[in-house]
Scaffold this motif. Structure first.
Motif, PDB file in Angstrom:
ATOM      1  N   GLU A  78       0.866  -1.131   0.030  1.00  0.00           N
ATOM      2  CA  GLU A  78       0.006  -0.146   0.034  1.00  0.00           C
ATOM      3  C   GLU A  78       0.668   1.009  -0.367  1.00  0.00           C
ATOM      4  O   GLU A  78       0.481   2.659  -0.508  1.00  0.00           O
ATOM      5  N   ASN A  79       1.998   1.035   0.179  1.00  0.00           N
ATOM      6  CA  ASN A  79       3.028   2.441   0.561  1.00  0.00           C
ATOM      7  C   ASN A  79       3.061   2.725  -0.956  1.00  0.00           C
ATOM      8  O   ASN A  79       3.008   4.052  -1.119  1.00  0.00           O
ATOM      9  N   LYS A  80       3.242   2.163  -1.980  1.00  0.00           N
ATOM     10  CA  LYS A  80       3.515   2.156  -3.729  1.00  0.00           C
ATOM     11  C   LYS A  80       2.618   2.986  -3.493  1.00  0.00           C
ATOM     12  O   LYS A  80       2.810   3.993  -4.553  1.00  0.00           O
ATOM     13  N   SER A  81       1.245   3.006  -3.795  1.00  0.00           N
ATOM     14  CA  SER A  81       0.344   3.662  -3.838  1.00  0.00           C
ATOM     15  C   SER A  81       0.236   5.333  -3.729  1.00  0.00           C
ATOM     16  O   SER A  81       0.195   5.974  -4.068  1.00  0.00           O
ATOM     17  N   ILE A  82       0.727   4.991  -1.859  1.00  0.00           N
ATOM     18  CA  ILE A  82       0.792   5.963  -1.102  1.00  0.00           C
ATOM     19  C   ILE A  82       2.257   6.684  -1.757  1.00  0.00           C
ATOM     20  O   ILE A  82       1.784   7.727  -2.459  1.00  0.00           O
ATOM     21  N   PHE A  83       3.338   6.967  -2.235  1.00  0.00           N
ATOM     22  CA  PHE A  83       4.341   7.267  -2.963  1.00  0.00           C
ATOM     23  C   PHE A  83       3.503   8.184  -3.936  1.00  0.00           C
ATOM     24  O   PHE A  83       4.479   8.945  -4.483  1.00  0.00           O
ATOM     25  N   THR A  84       3.023   6.777  -4.842  1.00  0.00           N
ATOM     26  CA  THR A  84       2.750   7.389  -5.797  1.00  0.00           C
ATOM     27  C   THR A  84       1.902   8.821  -6.348  1.00  0.00           C
ATOM     28  O   THR A  84       2.215   9.866  -6.788  1.00  0.00           O
ATOM     29  N   PHE A  85       0.722   8.536  -5.286  1.00  0.00           N
ATOM     30  CA  PHE A  85       0.141   9.753  -4.731  1.00  0.00           C
ATOM     31  C   PHE A  85       1.078  10.872  -4.953  1.00  0.00           C
ATOM     32  O   PHE A  85       0.523  12.156  -4.897  1.00  0.00           O
ATOM     33  N   LEU A  86       1.527  11.143  -3.872  1.00  0.00           N
ATOM     34  CA  LEU A  86       1.918  11.957  -3.099  1.00  0.00           C
ATOM     35  C   LEU A  86       3.351  12.366  -3.929  1.00  0.00           C
ATOM     36  O   LEU A  86       3.262  14.283  -4.387  1.00  0.00           O
ATOM     37  N   ARG A  87       3.975  11.701  -4.338  1.00  0.00           N
ATOM     38  CA  ARG A  87       5.027  12.519  -5.504  1.00  0.00           C
ATOM     39  C   ARG A  87       4.245  13.300  -6.648  1.00  0.00           C
ATOM     40  O   ARG A  87       4.603  14.610  -7.084  1.00  0.00           O
ATOM     41  N   ASN A  88       2.656  12.960  -7.200  1.00  0.00           N
ATOM     42  CA  ASN A  88       2.281  14.416  -7.734  1.00  0.00           C
ATOM     43  C   ASN A  88       1.400  15.289  -7.067  1.00  0.00           C
ATOM     44  O   ASN A  88       1.201  16.241  -7.844  1.00  0.00           O
ATOM     45  N   PHE A  89       1.640  15.179  -5.983  1.00  0.00           N
ATOM     46  CA  PHE A  89       1.125  16.422  -5.135  1.00  0.00           C
ATOM     47  C   PHE A  89       1.842  17.669  -4.662  1.00  0.00           C
ATOM     48  O   PHE A  89       1.718  18.254  -4.264  1.00  0.00           O
ATOM     49  N   LEU A  90       3.118  16.353  -3.991  1.00  0.00           N
ATOM     50  CA  LEU A  90       3.450  18.273  -3.571  1.00  0.00           C
ATOM     51  C   LEU A  90       4.363  18.586  -4.141  1.00  0.00           C
ATOM     52  O   LEU A  90       6.010  18.245  -4.561  1.00  0.00           O
ATOM     53  N   THR A  91       4.045  19.653  -4.862  1.00  0.00           N
ATOM     54  CA  THR A  91       4.774  20.317  -6.032  1.00  0.00           C
ATOM     55  C   THR A  91       4.576  21.653  -5.644  1.00  0.00           C
ATOM     56  O   THR A  91       4.846  22.877  -5.951  1.00  0.00           O
ATOM     57  N   ASP A  92       4.538  22.950  -4.650  1.00  0.00           N
ATOM     58  CA  ASP A  92       4.110  23.814  -4.045  1.00  0.00           C
ATOM     59  C   ASP A  92       5.803  23.998  -3.625  1.00  0.00           C
ATOM     60  O   ASP A  92       6.915  23.126  -3.247  1.00  0.00           O
ATOM     61  N   LYS A  93       5.591  25.726  -3.375  1.00  0.00           N
ATOM     62  CA  LYS A  93       7.200  26.363  -3.791  1.00  0.00           C
ATOM     63  C   LYS A  93       7.639  25.677  -2.244  1.00  0.00           C
ATOM     64  O   LYS A  93       9.120  25.163  -2.273  1.00  0.00           O
ATOM     65  N   PRO A  94       7.022  25.204  -1.185  1.00  0.00           N
ATOM     66  CA  PRO A  94       8.004  24.651   0.507  1.00  0.00           C
ATOM     67  C   PRO A  94       8.962  23.205   0.160  1.00  0.00           C
ATOM     68  O   PRO A  94       9.777  22.838   0.142  1.00  0.00           O
ATOM     69  N   PHE A  95       7.818  22.607  -0.729  1.00  0.00           N
ATOM     70  CA  PHE A  95       8.613  21.573  -1.489  1.00  0.00           C
ATOM     71  C   PHE A  95       9.939  21.283  -2.497  1.00  0.00           C
ATOM     72  O   PHE A  95      10.609  20.679  -2.059  1.00  0.00           O
ATOM     73  N   LEU A  96       9.318  22.164  -3.362  1.00  0.00           N
ATOM     74  CA  LEU A  96      10.506  22.485  -3.852  1.00  0.00           C
ATOM     75  C   LEU A  96      12.105  22.974  -3.018  1.00  0.00           C
ATOM     76  O   LEU A  96      12.963  22.842  -3.825  1.00  0.00           O
ATOM     77  N   GLU A  97      11.646  24.211  -2.627  1.00  0.00           N
ATOM     78  CA  GLU A  97      12.987  25.052  -1.286  1.00  0.00           C
ATOM     79  C   GLU A  97      13.566  23.803  -0.914  1.00  0.00           C
ATOM     80  O   GLU A  97      15.102  23.495  -0.651  1.00  0.00           O
ATOM     81  N   ASP A  98      12.762  22.703  -0.387  1.00  0.00           N
ATOM     82  CA  ASP A  98      13.157  21.317   0.476  1.00  0.00           C
ATOM     83  C   ASP A  98      14.306  20.879  -0.588  1.00  0.00           C
ATOM     84  O   ASP A  98      15.518  20.191   0.000  1.00  0.00           O
ATOM     85  N   GLU A  99      13.875  20.464  -2.131  1.00  0.00           N
ATOM     86  CA  GLU A  99      14.386  19.543  -2.771  1.00  0.00           C
ATOM     87  C   GLU A  99      15.758  20.419  -3.438  1.00  0.00           C
ATOM     88  O   GLU A  99      17.064  19.322  -3.404  1.00  0.00           O
ATOM     89  N   GLU A 100      15.833  21.950  -3.517  1.00  0.00           N
ATOM     90  CA  GLU A 100      17.296  22.115  -4.204  1.00  0.00           C
ATOM     91  C   GLU A 100      17.761  22.284  -2.986  1.00  0.00           C
ATOM     92  O   GLU A 100      18.879  21.810  -3.086  1.00  0.00           O
ATOM     93  N   ARG A 101      17.739  22.639  -1.898  1.00  0.00           N
ATOM     94  CA  ARG A 101      18.703  22.031  -0.939  1.00  0.00           C
ATOM     95  C   ARG A 101      18.635  20.978  -0.295  1.00  0.00           C
ATOM     96  O   ARG A 101      20.616  20.511  -0.242  1.00  0.00           O
ATOM     97  N   LEU A 102      18.880  20.243  -0.138  1.00  0.00           N
ATOM     98  CA  LEU A 102      18.795  18.866  -0.176  1.00  0.00           C
ATOM     99  C   LEU A 102      19.839  18.081  -1.461  1.00  0.00           C
ATOM    100  O   LEU A 102      20.652  17.585  -0.874  1.00  0.00           O
ATOM    101  N   ASN A 103      19.315  18.041  -2.772  1.00  0.00           N
ATOM    102  CA  ASN A 103      20.548  18.096  -3.801  1.00  0.00           C
ATOM    103  C   ASN A 103      21.664  18.587  -3.436  1.00  0.00           C
ATOM    104  O   ASN A 103      22.805  17.731  -4.382  1.00  0.00           O
ATOM    105  N   GLN A 104      21.737  20.106  -2.783  1.00  0.00           N
ATOM    106  CA  GLN A 104      23.058  21.025  -2.684  1.00  0.00           C
ATOM    107  C   GLN A 104      23.703  19.593  -1.542  1.00  0.00           C
ATOM    108  O   GLN A 104      24.909  19.744  -1.621  1.00  0.00           O
TER     109      GLN A 104
END
Length: 134
Positions: A78-104
């Motif tokens: 069931e986690n696989k479906s949850i993760f797929t669902f979240l991947r498509n919806f966690l696209t707001d600016k704060p999430f993108l900023e977190d991703e950029e800091r993590l990539n650095q």
């Protein structure tokens, strides 16, 4: 049914949702210090959130010496479906900023493992700039 409810309760907190997003988007095993730097929150808040996510079977972990690396628990179907669902919806600016800091922050890894640990933010910025330059 109770396990599913526990998973959604675990995801109902902003910090935990931000953490799960970093695992989903990066596809990496991550340590506490990398999450701290990406989210700009203290160690105790990250550790508490990781414990809740782990107890909800959303994350697993492995130890390597003094390091503990967490990863998505894809073994639970069931986690696989949850993760797929979240991947498509966690696209707001704060999430993108977190991703950029993590990539650095991930640029500082050696052999795909964290070697820096917890360091002050100003030192982290210097290390990242040095790594990018050379």
């Amino acid at each position: 049914m109770d396990k599913l409810i526990e998973k959604f309760k675990a995801l109902s907190d902003e910090t935990r949702l931000r953490i799960i997003n970093l695992f989903i988007k990066s596809g990496q095993n991550l340590c506490v210090c990398e999450l701290m730097d990406a989210l700009k929150i203290p160690q105790y808040a990250v550790s508490k959130a990781l414990t809740i996510l782990k107890n909800a079977d959303l994350l697993t972990y492995e130890k390597e010496g003094t390091w503990v690396y967490y990863q998505l628990n894809r073994a639970v179907q069931e986690n696989k479906s949850i993760f797929t669902f979240l991947r498509n919806f966690l696209t707001d600016k704060p999430f993108l900023e977190d991703e950029e800091r993590l990539n650095q922050r991930l640029l500082l890894r050696e052999n795909n493992r964290c070697v820096v640990g917890i360091i002050p933010e100003e030192d982290l910025v210097k290390l990242i700039k040095e790594k990018i330059r050379g």
